[in-house]
Design an enzyme around this catalytic site. Structure first.
Site, PDB file in Angstrom:
ATOM      1  N   TYR A 148       0.829  -1.204   0.000  1.00  0.00           N
ATOM      2  CA  TYR A 148       0.000   0.000   0.000  1.00  0.00           C
ATOM      3  C   TYR A 148       0.862   1.252   0.000  1.00  0.00           C
ATOM      4  O   TYR A 148       2.040   1.225   0.360  1.00  0.00           O
ATOM      5  CB  TYR A 148      -0.958   0.006   1.200  1.00  0.00           C
ATOM      6  CG  TYR A 148      -0.297   0.165   2.548  1.00  0.00           C
ATOM      7  CD1 TYR A 148      -0.299   1.392   3.212  1.00  0.00           C
ATOM      8  CD2 TYR A 148       0.319  -0.913   3.173  1.00  0.00           C
ATOM      9  CE1 TYR A 148       0.291   1.544   4.462  1.00  0.00           C
ATOM     10  CE2 TYR A 148       0.909  -0.780   4.420  1.00  0.00           C
ATOM     11  CZ  TYR A 148       0.892   0.451   5.055  1.00  0.00           C
ATOM     12  OH  TYR A 148       1.485   0.597   6.281  1.00  0.00           O
ATOM     13  N   ARG A 181      17.892  -5.392  13.198  1.00  0.00           N
ATOM     14  CA  ARG A 181      16.660  -6.015  13.650  1.00  0.00           C
ATOM     15  C   ARG A 181      15.689  -6.129  12.481  1.00  0.00           C
ATOM     16  O   ARG A 181      15.597  -5.213  11.648  1.00  0.00           O
ATOM     17  CB  ARG A 181      16.013  -5.189  14.764  1.00  0.00           C
ATOM     18  CG  ARG A 181      14.760  -5.851  15.329  1.00  0.00           C
ATOM     19  CD  ARG A 181      13.757  -4.839  15.812  1.00  0.00           C
ATOM     20  NE  ARG A 181      12.537  -5.508  16.275  1.00  0.00           N
ATOM     21  CZ  ARG A 181      11.341  -4.963  16.256  1.00  0.00           C
ATOM     22  NH1 ARG A 181      11.182  -3.731  15.781  1.00  0.00           N
ATOM     23  NH2 ARG A 181      10.286  -5.618  16.677  1.00  0.00           N
ATOM     24  N   ASN A 230      10.167  -5.649   7.653  1.00  0.00           N
ATOM     25  CA  ASN A 230      10.908  -4.411   7.910  1.00  0.00           C
ATOM     26  C   ASN A 230      12.305  -4.787   8.389  1.00  0.00           C
ATOM     27  O   ASN A 230      12.440  -5.471   9.411  1.00  0.00           O
ATOM     28  CB  ASN A 230      10.217  -3.558   8.972  1.00  0.00           C
ATOM     29  CG  ASN A 230       8.975  -2.874   8.447  1.00  0.00           C
ATOM     30  OD1 ASN A 230       8.707  -2.879   7.250  1.00  0.00           O
ATOM     31  ND2 ASN A 230       8.191  -2.288   9.325  1.00  0.00           N
ATOM     32  N   HIS A 273       2.737   6.169  14.187  1.00  0.00           N
ATOM     33  CA  HIS A 273       1.671   5.955  13.211  1.00  0.00           C
ATOM     34  C   HIS A 273       0.644   4.972  13.778  1.00  0.00           C
ATOM     35  O   HIS A 273       0.896   4.286  14.768  1.00  0.00           O
ATOM     36  CB  HIS A 273       2.235   5.397  11.899  1.00  0.00           C
ATOM     37  CG  HIS A 273       2.781   4.004  12.036  1.00  0.00           C
ATOM     38  ND1 HIS A 273       4.006   3.742  12.624  1.00  0.00           N
ATOM     39  CD2 HIS A 273       2.265   2.791  11.702  1.00  0.00           C
ATOM     40  CE1 HIS A 273       4.231   2.446  12.629  1.00  0.00           C
ATOM     41  NE2 HIS A 273       3.179   1.841  12.078  1.00  0.00           N
ATOM     42  N   HIS A 322       2.036   4.083  17.569  1.00  0.00           N
ATOM     43  CA  HIS A 322       3.204   3.324  18.001  1.00  0.00           C
ATOM     44  C   HIS A 322       4.363   3.632  17.066  1.00  0.00           C
ATOM     45  O   HIS A 322       4.166   4.065  15.921  1.00  0.00           O
ATOM     46  CB  HIS A 322       2.916   1.820  18.054  1.00  0.00           C
ATOM     47  CG  HIS A 322       2.475   1.232  16.747  1.00  0.00           C
ATOM     48  ND1 HIS A 322       1.148   1.211  16.342  1.00  0.00           N
ATOM     49  CD2 HIS A 322       3.175   0.639  15.742  1.00  0.00           C
ATOM     50  CE1 HIS A 322       1.043   0.637  15.170  1.00  0.00           C
ATOM     51  NE2 HIS A 322       2.268   0.280  14.773  1.00  0.00           N
ATOM     52  N   ASP A 324      -1.627   1.833  12.076  1.00  0.00           N
ATOM     53  CA  ASP A 324      -1.846   1.064  10.847  1.00  0.00           C
ATOM     54  C   ASP A 324      -3.218   1.434  10.292  1.00  0.00           C
ATOM     55  O   ASP A 324      -4.212   1.421  11.040  1.00  0.00           O
ATOM     56  CB  ASP A 324      -1.783  -0.428  11.144  1.00  0.00           C
ATOM     57  CG  ASP A 324      -0.375  -0.881  11.510  1.00  0.00           C
ATOM     58  OD1 ASP A 324       0.325  -0.134  12.226  1.00  0.00           O
ATOM     59  OD2 ASP A 324       0.034  -1.971  11.087  1.00  0.00           O
ATOM     60  N   TYR A 339      15.736  -3.271   9.759  1.00  0.00           N
ATOM     61  CA  TYR A 339      16.314  -2.062  10.338  1.00  0.00           C
ATOM     62  C   TYR A 339      17.814  -2.236  10.554  1.00  0.00           C
ATOM     63  O   TYR A 339      18.263  -3.281  11.029  1.00  0.00           O
ATOM     64  CB  TYR A 339      15.687  -1.744  11.701  1.00  0.00           C
ATOM     65  CG  TYR A 339      14.209  -1.461  11.664  1.00  0.00           C
ATOM     66  CD1 TYR A 339      13.732  -0.171  11.458  1.00  0.00           C
ATOM     67  CD2 TYR A 339      13.290  -2.492  11.859  1.00  0.00           C
ATOM     68  CE1 TYR A 339      12.367   0.089  11.452  1.00  0.00           C
ATOM     69  CE2 TYR A 339      11.935  -2.239  11.853  1.00  0.00           C
ATOM     70  CZ  TYR A 339      11.473  -0.954  11.642  1.00  0.00           C
ATOM     71  OH  TYR A 339      10.123  -0.699  11.623  1.00  0.00           O
TER      72      TYR A 339
END
Length: 352
Positions: A116, A254, A170, A181, A243, A183, A172
């Site tokens: 998205y 991570r 994700n 943000h 969060h 979701d 990192y």
């Protein structure tokens, strides 16, 4: 890298200038303003107590709507982490579809099943503007995600069979982050499920990010997230508070696999899209017409004759405006002839 750049956002946080209040306190006039604020707080001491109580209540709401389980053993984590490295290698080799990979400083996203638009990709910013990509614009969920992650969660009773149709990885690097943000509610059903790999970190709720330099406010609630643990957000934690992951909470590499289900009525780019998903057709540029007439070098020094003047002088039977006499017109014509003769002589002299 430029000397003013930062490869690790934690360095940026450590190098940020003192807080505005501390700076003002070190200066005479501004310090007086701060002392007045402190005295006001002393007179209304109940205000800080009320604020602390509200934050505690909010933290309780977050805590009660978060579920955590330690499911994946170290050897399972190691196997899944090898698969994540394979995803990174395939992306570097350009083997994925265009919208599968989304790169950002110190953080890469890999969309599978559904992807998205968000953030800077939106023409209109704000909640509710996100859109799913068209079907087929991102790669399918890899089989190893189904076998090693999703089925394991189904067996543990975390999610029902067939719930997941969107998986995002994700990845990192140290000092990476993701800003506060929620979701998108109009895109994803609840709950939001995530599994952590490579290292321990923390998920923070209720933070505010500021930039230039980057600063993060004190969170309402900090949730430790360990390697191999599963975090499930629903209710208040998923819908009513933001969060984020702060730069200081990513000390080593991570990765997190986020598993979600899209809503059946979630909007897509091919219907009522606010984005320019296809190139805008532009009218071809007009080319200037070239004249084949020879330029008159003295034309710039002669008074211009407008088209409206020409039209006004065109009268039936050769009549002129304002009843001008024939002698005046003969004199004017003679002067024009003399001017043309002098111009032609100048041109000949210049050509020699």
């Amino acid at each position: 890298m430029a000397t003013s750049g930062y490869s690790d956002l934690r360095d940026k946080l450590r190098s940020m200038p003192p807080g505005r209040d501390d700076y003002q306190a070190s200066n005479g006039g501004a310090g007086r303003k701060r002392r007045r604020r402190e005295s006001d707080d002393d007179e209304c001491g109940d205000h800080s107590d009320d604020s602390g109580e509200l934050r505690e209540q909010e933290a309780h709401r977050v805590r009660s709507s978060v579920l955590q389980k330690s499911i994946f053993a170290p050897e399972e984590c190691a196997r899944i982490e090898e698969k994540i490295d394979e995803v990174v290698a395939k992306a570097e080799a350009g083997l994925y579809r265009e919208h599968t990979v989304d790169r950002a400083p110190l953080r890469n996203k890999y969309f599978f099943g559904e992807g998205y638009t968000y953030g800077a990709q939106l023409e209109k910013r704000g909640p509710g503007q996100e859109r799913l990509y068209r079907k087929g614009q991102v790669d399918d969920i890899p089989s190893w995600v189904h076998e090693l992650v999703i089925q394991r969660l189904v067996s543990a009773g975390v999610i029902p069979e067939g719930f997941v149709n969107s998986a995002v990885i994700n990845d990192y690097q140290p000092g990476g982050c993701i800003v506060s943000h929620v979701d998108p509610l109009h895109i994803f059903a609840r709950p939001i499920v995530s599994v952590s790999f490579f290292s321990d970190s923390a998920l923070c709720f209720g933070c505010r990010f500021q930039f230039k330099p980057i600063r993060v406010s004190e969170p309402v609630f900090v949730l430790p997230v360990h390697r191999g643990s599963v975090t499930v957000l629903s209710g208040y934690a998923a819908d009513d508070i933001t969060h984020c992951i702060r730069p200081q909470d990513i000390k080593e590499r991570r990765a997190v696999i986020i598993l979600r289900k899209t809503r059946p009525d979630a909007p897509r780019l091919d219907s009522d899209s606010p984005l320019r998903s296809t190139p805008v057709e532009r009218a071809p540029a007009l080319k200037a017409k070239r004249s084949h007439r020879k330029a008159d070098p003295d034309a710039a020094h002669r008074p211009r004759v407008l088209e409206m003047d020409k039209e006004e002088n065109r009268r039936p039977g050769g009549q002129r405006r304002h009843g001008a006499s024939a002698d005046e017109h003969r004199k004017r014509d003679a002067n024009d002839d003399k001017h043309r003769e002098s111009s032609s002589r100048k041109v000949k002299m210049r050509r020699h």
